[in-house]
Design an enzyme around this catalytic site. Structure first.
Site, PDB file in Angstrom:
ATOM      1  N   ASP A 240      -6.656  -7.136  27.355  1.00 25.68           N
ATOM      2  CA  ASP A 240      -6.187  -8.115  28.348  1.00 25.68           C
ATOM      3  C   ASP A 240      -7.384  -8.836  28.969  1.00 25.68           C
ATOM      4  OD1 ASP A 240      -4.350  -9.574  29.790  1.00 25.68           O
ATOM      5  OD2 ASP A 240      -4.057  -8.038  31.345  1.00 25.68           O
TER       6      ASP A 240
ATOM      7  N   VAL B 265      -4.666  -5.412  45.393  1.00 23.58           N
ATOM      8  CA  VAL B 265      -6.029  -4.877  45.461  1.00 23.58           C
ATOM      9  C   VAL B 265      -6.544  -5.168  46.863  1.00 23.58           C
ATOM     10  CG1 VAL B 265      -8.357  -4.985  44.508  1.00 23.58           C
ATOM     11  CG2 VAL B 265      -6.386  -5.233  42.995  1.00 23.58           C
TER      12      VAL B 265
ATOM     13  N   VAL C 190      -7.257  -8.423  48.771  1.00 22.05           N
ATOM     14  CA  VAL C 190      -8.179  -9.382  48.148  1.00 22.05           C
ATOM     15  C   VAL C 190      -7.652  -9.896  46.820  1.00 22.05           C
ATOM     16  CG1 VAL C 190     -10.286  -8.533  49.246  1.00 22.05           C
ATOM     17  CG2 VAL C 190      -9.535  -7.499  47.099  1.00 22.05           C
ATOM     18  N   GLY C 191      -6.618  -9.305  46.317  1.00 20.27           N
ATOM     19  CA  GLY C 191      -6.092  -9.794  45.039  1.00 20.27           C
ATOM     20  C   GLY C 191      -4.739  -9.198  44.720  1.00 20.27           C
TER      21      GLY C 191
ATOM     22  N   GLY D  21      -2.173  -8.552  41.218  1.00 18.52           N
ATOM     23  CA  GLY D  21      -2.120  -8.627  39.763  1.00 18.52           C
ATOM     24  C   GLY D  21      -0.763  -8.178  39.291  1.00 18.52           C
ATOM     25  N   ARG D  22      -0.773  -7.612  38.106  1.00 19.49           N
ATOM     26  CA  ARG D  22       0.479  -7.167  37.492  1.00 19.49           C
ATOM     27  C   ARG D  22       1.165  -6.062  38.297  1.00 19.49           C
ATOM     28  NH1 ARG D  22      -1.395  -4.801  32.337  1.00 19.49           N
ATOM     29  NH2 ARG D  22      -3.271  -5.248  33.501  1.00 19.49           N
TER      30      ARG D  22
ATOM     31  N   LYS E 124      -7.136  -0.389  44.430  1.00 23.58           N
ATOM     32  CA  LYS E 124      -5.985  -0.968  43.730  1.00 23.58           C
ATOM     33  C   LYS E 124      -4.821  -0.018  43.971  1.00 23.58           C
ATOM     34  CE  LYS E 124      -4.955  -2.551  38.994  1.00 23.58           C
ATOM     35  NZ  LYS E 124      -5.632  -2.941  37.742  1.00 23.58           N
TER      36      LYS E 124
HETATM   37  P1  ADP Z   1      -3.824  -5.975  37.904  1.00 21.04           P
HETATM   38  O1  ADP Z   1      -3.901  -4.820  36.967  1.00 21.04           O
HETATM   39  O2  ADP Z   1      -2.687  -5.822  38.841  1.00 21.04           O
HETATM   40  O3  ADP Z   1      -3.906  -7.304  37.201  1.00 21.04           O
HETATM   41  P2  ADP Z   1      -6.587  -6.302  38.638  1.00 21.04           P
HETATM   42  O4  ADP Z   1      -7.421  -5.057  38.494  1.00 21.04           O
HETATM   43  O5  ADP Z   1      -6.721  -7.287  37.544  1.00 21.04           O
HETATM   44  O6  ADP Z   1      -5.086  -5.883  38.888  1.00 21.04           O
HETATM   45  O7  ADP Z   1      -6.959  -6.979  40.023  1.00 21.04           O
HETATM   46  C1  ADP Z   1      -6.268  -8.108  40.498  1.00 21.04           C
HETATM   47  C2  ADP Z   1      -7.199  -9.022  41.276  1.00 21.04           C
HETATM   48  O8  ADP Z   1      -7.753  -8.315  42.379  1.00 21.04           O
HETATM   49  C3  ADP Z   1      -8.405  -9.493  40.465  1.00 21.04           C
HETATM   50  O9  ADP Z   1      -8.117 -10.682  39.748  1.00 21.04           O
HETATM   51  C4  ADP Z   1      -9.434  -9.765  41.550  1.00 21.04           C
HETATM   52  O10 ADP Z   1      -9.196 -11.031  42.150  1.00 21.04           O
HETATM   53  C5  ADP Z   1      -9.116  -8.684  42.591  1.00 21.04           C
HETATM   54  N1  ADP Z   1      -9.955  -7.483  42.367  1.00 21.04           N
HETATM   55  C6  ADP Z   1      -9.678  -6.455  41.561  1.00 21.04           C
HETATM   56  N2  ADP Z   1     -10.640  -5.521  41.592  1.00 21.04           N
HETATM   57  C7  ADP Z   1     -11.577  -5.985  42.455  1.00 21.04           C
HETATM   58  C8  ADP Z   1     -12.835  -5.484  42.914  1.00 21.04           C
HETATM   59  N3  ADP Z   1     -13.301  -4.321  42.478  1.00 21.04           N
HETATM   60  N4  ADP Z   1     -13.542  -6.195  43.789  1.00 21.04           N
HETATM   61  C9  ADP Z   1     -13.065  -7.389  44.227  1.00 21.04           C
HETATM   62  N5  ADP Z   1     -11.892  -7.928  43.835  1.00 21.04           N
HETATM   63  C10 ADP Z   1     -11.132  -7.241  42.962  1.00 21.04           C
HETATM   64 MG    MG Z   2      -5.445  -7.988  36.102  1.00 22.38          MG
END
Ligand code: ADP
Ligand code: MG
Length: 462
Positions: free
Chosen positions: A292, A178, A170-171, A173-174, A191
């Site tokens: 952040d 996720v 669903v996502g 990131g760095r 994650k």
């Molecule tokens: P990173 O540390 O890699 O940046 P994030 O925690 O910011 O990871 O998550 C990256 C993306 O995943 C978020 O921008 C969001 O789109 C999705 N995401 C993260 N956590 C959730 C969650 N609990 N429910 C739904 N989507 C999530």
């Molecule tokens: Mg993030």
């Protein structure tokens, strides 16, 4: 002198009658012996199942009828059947009892192992085993109302993580991906960090498990687990899943009413105020700076309020020693959202409040992204990232520094916002979040109070 017919005698010695079982029949022997013979050994008065002897010492005294005990007079084959029945039945009963006991024990053991996920290697999809029939809400409620307030016990965390069934990405990131997963019929977010990023995984799990961090506007942490599949180690953070995704995704696809904007704005700052606040006492929490904050690190819940996520770069303040819990690197956040003092490296890192002020600058940018999507008089701006019109799409530190520090530019606050009280207040808050001097900026608590008050005045039901 003896009677030749029945061997009873006049005697000075002894007489006897003896009966013996021979070929299943009683055979009787009677006789007498002289005083002289009596000196030799004579066995009298024996009695068992197959012989019986009686001795006596007067004339014709052995003129008696002796029988063996009744049982021994029955036919011998009847004895065998009875003996067989007597021995076999108890043995059979005993054997059946042993088998039944073994079967019951084995079933119970298997059931016990199933609850420990060893009997059945399939992931459990129901929630009634290791966690006492509790589902996420119950478990999390227990966790926040009892114990240390710092999270579920590690064993429960591991049990949950190992029974999550991964569904789809669903996502990104760095640090990795996720995923949406299923636990106990409920959606969870997972994650996944690679083992290369173990420190980031550990750090984020540690921050989420800060005592009393839990808040409705901070992403609900559930579990951390490291799984070794033999070839590599996967590091998991399991949290509540929010199907609306990040605030960035939400604003891209949705326009807002003024009420909707206020709701988002108030919920973000409520989460941030809780993060920033130090609560003193045994059940207190340290002040935490996020470092952040951006729309991609904020999630939108079903009820259209926000939850602050991605606490991987957060720092905690120890007010007793006035120290920050990890060595500092000022340039860690997302460049586009970095406060001017981070961009030009002028931040006073010995002073924890500086990090909170930098968060407030980023919050102002997030408010700008939200307010643009508010539809007033049928007009609404398209979604844009802050500074979209001033820096390239992946700006360098220098790009940002030139605009934010040197040219002292900030995102544009449109004139039409002045015509609507809520937008006018939001515009004013943004400006007060963007001061070049961090100390002059509003605090999260101040912003929270201002927006709450505005909601009351404008009669917005949140
Ligand atoms: P990173 O540390 O890699 O940046 P994030 O925690 O910011 O990871 O998550 C990256 C993306 O995943 C978020 O921008 C969001 O789109 C999705 N995401 C993260 N956590 C959730 C969650 N609990 N429910 C739904 N989507 C999530
Ligand atoms: Mg993030």
């Amino acid at each position: 002198m003896c009677e030749s017919t029945n061997y009873t005698c006049h005697t000075e010695g002894a007489c006897w009658t003896s009966v013996m079982l021979t070929n299943g029949k009683e055979e009787v022997i009677k006789s007498c012996i002289s005083l002289l013979e009596l000196k030799a050994q004579v066995y009298c008065h024996s009695s068992n199942n197959i012989t019986r002897t009686e001795c006596c010492h007067s004339d014709f005294c052995n003129n008696i009828t002796l029988h063996l005990p009744a049982v021994s007079t029955r036919p011998s084959n009847f004895n065998h059947v009875e003996l067989w029945v007597l021995v076999t039945i108890p043995i059979c009963v005993l054997a059946i009892a042993i088998m039944l006991t073994a079967y019951t024990c084995q079933r119970r053991y298997c059931l016990y192992k199933r609850t420990r996920r060893q009997c059945n290697e399939e992931p459990l999809t129901d929630c009634n085993l290791d966690t006492d029939g509790k589902c996420l809400k119950d478990l999390i409620y227990d966790m926040s109302t009892s114990g240390s307030g710092s999270g579920l016990p590690l064993l429960v965390q591991r049990t949950i993580a190992r029974t999550v069934i991964i569904q789809e990405v669903v996502g990104k990131g760095r640090y990795g991906e996720v995923w949406r997963g299923k636990w106990c019929g409920e959606d969870v977010a997972v994650k996944i960090f690679s083992s290369r990023d173990e420190r980031s995984w550990f750090r984020e799990a540690e921050i989420y498990q800060t005592v009393m961090l839990r808040h409705e506007n901070i992403l609900g942490f559930i579990a951390a687990d490291n799984k070794d599949n033999g070839t590599w180690t996967q590091l998991w953070l399991v949290s509540e899943y929010h199907e609306q995704g990040s605030l960035y995704d939400y604003l891209n696809r949705t326009t807002l009413t003024i009420g909707g904007m206020m709701k988002l704005a108030l919920s973000v700052v409520s989460g941030l105020a809780h993060l920033h606040m130090e609560i003193v006492g045994t059940r207190g929490k340290p002040a935490i700076a996020h470092r952040d904050l951006k729309s991609k690190n904020i999630l939108v819940k079903k009820n259209e309020t926000c939850a602050i996520a991605d606490l991987g770069l957060a720092v905690k303040h120890d007010s007793i020693t006035n120290t920050i819990d990890i060595p500092q690197n000022p340039r860690v956040g997302t460049k586009r959202y970095m406060a001017p003092e981070l961009l030009d490296d002028s931040i006073n890192m010995q002073h924890f409040e500086s990090f909170k002020c930098a968060d407030i600058y980023s919050l102002g940018l997030i408010y700008w992204e939200i307010a643009r999507r508010c539809s007033v008089g049928g007009l609404v701006d398209e979604y844009q990232l802050p500074y979209y019109d001033m820096v390239p799409s992946d700006p360098s530190l220098d790009d940002m520094k030139r605009v934010v520090c040197d040219q002292k530019l900030r995102p544009n606050i449109p004139n039409q916002w002045q015509s609507f009280e809520a937008l006018r207040v939001m515009g004013r808050i943004m400006r007060e979040c963007w001061y070049a001097n961090g100390k002059a900026r509003l605090t999260a608590l101040r912003i929270k109070k201002t927006i709450s008050q505005l909601c009351v005045e404008e009669d917005f039901k949140l």
